[in-house]
Scaffold this motif. Structure first.
Motif, short mmCIF file in Angstrom:
data_model
loop_
_atom_site.label_atom_id
_atom_site.label_comp_id
_atom_site.label_asym_id
_atom_site.label_seq_id
_atom_site.Cartn_x
_atom_site.Cartn_y
_atom_site.Cartn_z
N ASP A 9 0.68 -1.20 0.03
CA ASP A 9 -0.09 0.11 -0.16
C ASP A 9 1.08 1.19 0.03
OD1 ASP A 9 -2.26 -1.51 -0.07
OD2 ASP A 9 -2.66 -1.10 2.14
N ASN A 10 1.93 1.20 0.86
CA ASN A 10 2.66 2.56 0.88
C ASN A 10 3.42 2.86 -0.47
OD1 ASN A 10 4.11 4.61 2.43
ND2 ASN A 10 5.85 3.41 2.33
N SER A 11 3.91 1.49 -0.88
CA SER A 11 4.53 1.71 -2.43
C SER A 11 3.49 2.31 -3.41
CB SER A 11 5.19 0.48 -2.93
OG SER A 11 5.65 0.54 -4.18
N ARG A 12 2.13 1.89 -3.26
CA ARG A 12 1.29 2.41 -4.24
C ARG A 12 1.00 3.87 -3.94
NH1 ARG A 12 -4.73 1.66 -4.04
NH2 ARG A 12 -4.47 1.32 -1.79
N TYR A 13 0.95 4.27 -2.70
CA TYR A 13 0.62 5.54 -2.33
C TYR A 13 1.76 6.64 -2.87
CZ TYR A 13 -3.50 3.92 0.20
OH TYR A 13 -4.75 3.33 0.40
N ASP A 18 3.85 10.73 -6.58
CA ASP A 18 4.90 11.10 -7.59
C ASP A 18 4.12 11.33 -8.90
OD1 ASP A 18 6.92 10.67 -5.92
OD2 ASP A 18 7.44 8.60 -6.65
N GLN A 19 3.29 10.41 -9.19
CA GLN A 19 2.53 10.77 -10.51
C GLN A 19 1.69 12.01 -10.49
OE1 GLN A 19 0.27 7.23 -10.91
NE2 GLN A 19 1.79 6.19 -12.07
N ALA A 20 0.94 12.29 -9.32
CA ALA A 20 0.10 13.75 -9.19
C ALA A 20 1.02 14.66 -9.18
CB ALA A 20 -0.52 13.71 -7.54
N ILE A 21 2.35 14.67 -8.39
CA ILE A 21 3.33 15.77 -8.63
C ILE A 21 3.92 16.08 -10.03
CG2 ILE A 21 5.55 16.45 -7.67
CD1 ILE A 21 4.63 15.04 -5.02
N ALA A 22 4.13 14.81 -10.50
CA ALA A 22 4.66 15.17 -12.06
C ALA A 22 3.64 15.83 -12.89
CB ALA A 22 4.75 13.77 -12.63
N MET A 23 2.30 15.25 -12.90
CA MET A 23 1.08 15.94 -13.77
C MET A 23 1.01 17.41 -13.18
SD MET A 23 -1.82 12.97 -13.39
CE MET A 23 -2.84 13.86 -13.21
N CYS A 24 1.39 17.94 -12.20
CA CYS A 24 1.51 19.16 -11.93
C CYS A 24 2.82 20.00 -12.17
CB CYS A 24 0.82 19.49 -10.50
SG CYS A 24 -0.93 19.10 -10.37
N GLY A 26 5.85 19.29 -10.88
CA GLY A 26 6.55 19.36 -9.54
C GLY A 26 5.92 20.17 -8.94
N ASN A 27 4.92 21.17 -9.21
CA ASN A 27 4.58 22.19 -8.32
C ASN A 27 3.46 21.68 -7.14
OD1 ASN A 27 2.92 24.46 -7.19
ND2 ASN A 27 3.43 25.69 -8.81
N LEU A 28 4.08 21.70 -5.88
CA LEU A 28 3.52 20.88 -4.90
C LEU A 28 2.35 21.69 -4.46
CD1 LEU A 28 6.42 19.78 -2.39
CD2 LEU A 28 5.38 18.67 -4.33
N ARG A 29 2.08 22.89 -4.44
CA ARG A 29 0.89 23.63 -4.33
C ARG A 29 -0.22 23.49 -5.23
NH1 ARG A 29 -0.25 28.04 -1.01
NH2 ARG A 29 -2.11 29.01 -1.59
N SER A 30 0.00 23.34 -6.48
CA SER A 30 -0.82 22.96 -7.78
C SER A 30 -1.16 21.47 -7.39
CB SER A 30 -0.15 23.27 -9.01
OG SER A 30 -0.07 24.44 -9.21
N THR A 31 -0.50 20.82 -7.03
CA THR A 31 -0.63 19.17 -6.77
C THR A 31 -1.77 19.19 -5.68
OG1 THR A 31 1.40 18.55 -7.52
CG2 THR A 31 0.08 16.98 -6.29
N ILE A 32 -1.55 19.83 -4.48
CA ILE A 32 -2.36 19.96 -3.32
C ILE A 32 -3.88 20.36 -4.01
CG2 ILE A 32 -2.99 20.88 -1.13
CD1 ILE A 32 0.05 20.63 -0.50
N LYS A 33 -3.66 21.53 -4.63
CA LYS A 33 -5.04 22.19 -5.05
C LYS A 33 -5.78 21.23 -6.00
CE LYS A 33 -6.44 26.30 -7.51
NZ LYS A 33 -5.87 27.53 -8.10
N ALA A 34 -5.18 20.48 -6.90
CA ALA A 34 -5.85 19.73 -7.49
C ALA A 34 -6.46 18.45 -7.13
CB ALA A 34 -4.71 18.99 -8.76
N LEU A 35 -5.83 17.99 -5.91
CA LEU A 35 -6.51 17.10 -5.18
C LEU A 35 -7.33 17.43 -4.36
CD1 LEU A 35 -3.07 15.33 -4.05
CD2 LEU A 35 -4.65 14.34 -5.56
N ILE A 36 -7.58 18.63 -3.80
CA ILE A 36 -8.68 19.01 -3.03
C ILE A 36 -9.91 19.35 -4.02
CG2 ILE A 36 -9.60 21.28 -1.76
CD1 ILE A 36 -6.59 21.40 -0.80
N MET A 37 -9.66 19.79 -5.07
CA MET A 37 -10.57 19.98 -6.15
C MET A 37 -11.16 18.72 -6.63
SD MET A 37 -9.15 22.99 -8.60
CE MET A 37 -10.08 23.11 -9.86
N ALA A 38 -10.48 17.57 -6.68
CA ALA A 38 -10.93 16.35 -7.10
C ALA A 38 -11.77 15.79 -5.94
CB ALA A 38 -9.76 15.46 -7.35
N ASN A 39 -11.24 16.11 -4.70
CA ASN A 39 -11.81 15.63 -3.54
C ASN A 39 -13.31 15.94 -3.51
OD1 ASN A 39 -11.91 13.72 -1.26
ND2 ASN A 39 -12.04 15.94 -0.15
N GLU A 40 -13.49 17.55 -3.70
CA GLU A 40 -14.84 18.08 -3.57
C GLU A 40 -15.77 17.69 -4.73
OE1 GLU A 40 -13.51 22.30 -4.07
OE2 GLU A 40 -13.35 22.48 -1.71
#
Length: 69
Positions: A9-13, A18-24, A26-40
């Protein structure tokens, strides 16, 4: 939870992070924002489904649900 499952599980997470950060780019703030939007979005979908179930509506089966049956 057993150790091998936990490591898996840890490896999967880690890979998903890594994939989420790469899609943004490398911008961590954009990654967090995208994840919050997806969650909403998912929370809104869940609320709609719960309202439909409460109203007695049954969602149409998806192709994936049909394949699983």
């Amino acid at each position: 939870m057993s150790a091998p499952s936990s490591l898996s599980d840890n490896s999967r997470y880690e890979k998903a992070c890594d994939q989420a950060i790469a899609m943004c780019d490398g911008n961590l703030r954009s990654t967090i924002k995208a994840l919050i939007m997806a969650n909403e979005y998912l929370e809104a979908e869940l609320e709609e489904l719960q309202a439909a179930i409460t109203a007695g509506c049954v969602p149409a089966p998806t192709q994936a649900a049909s394949d699983a049956a």
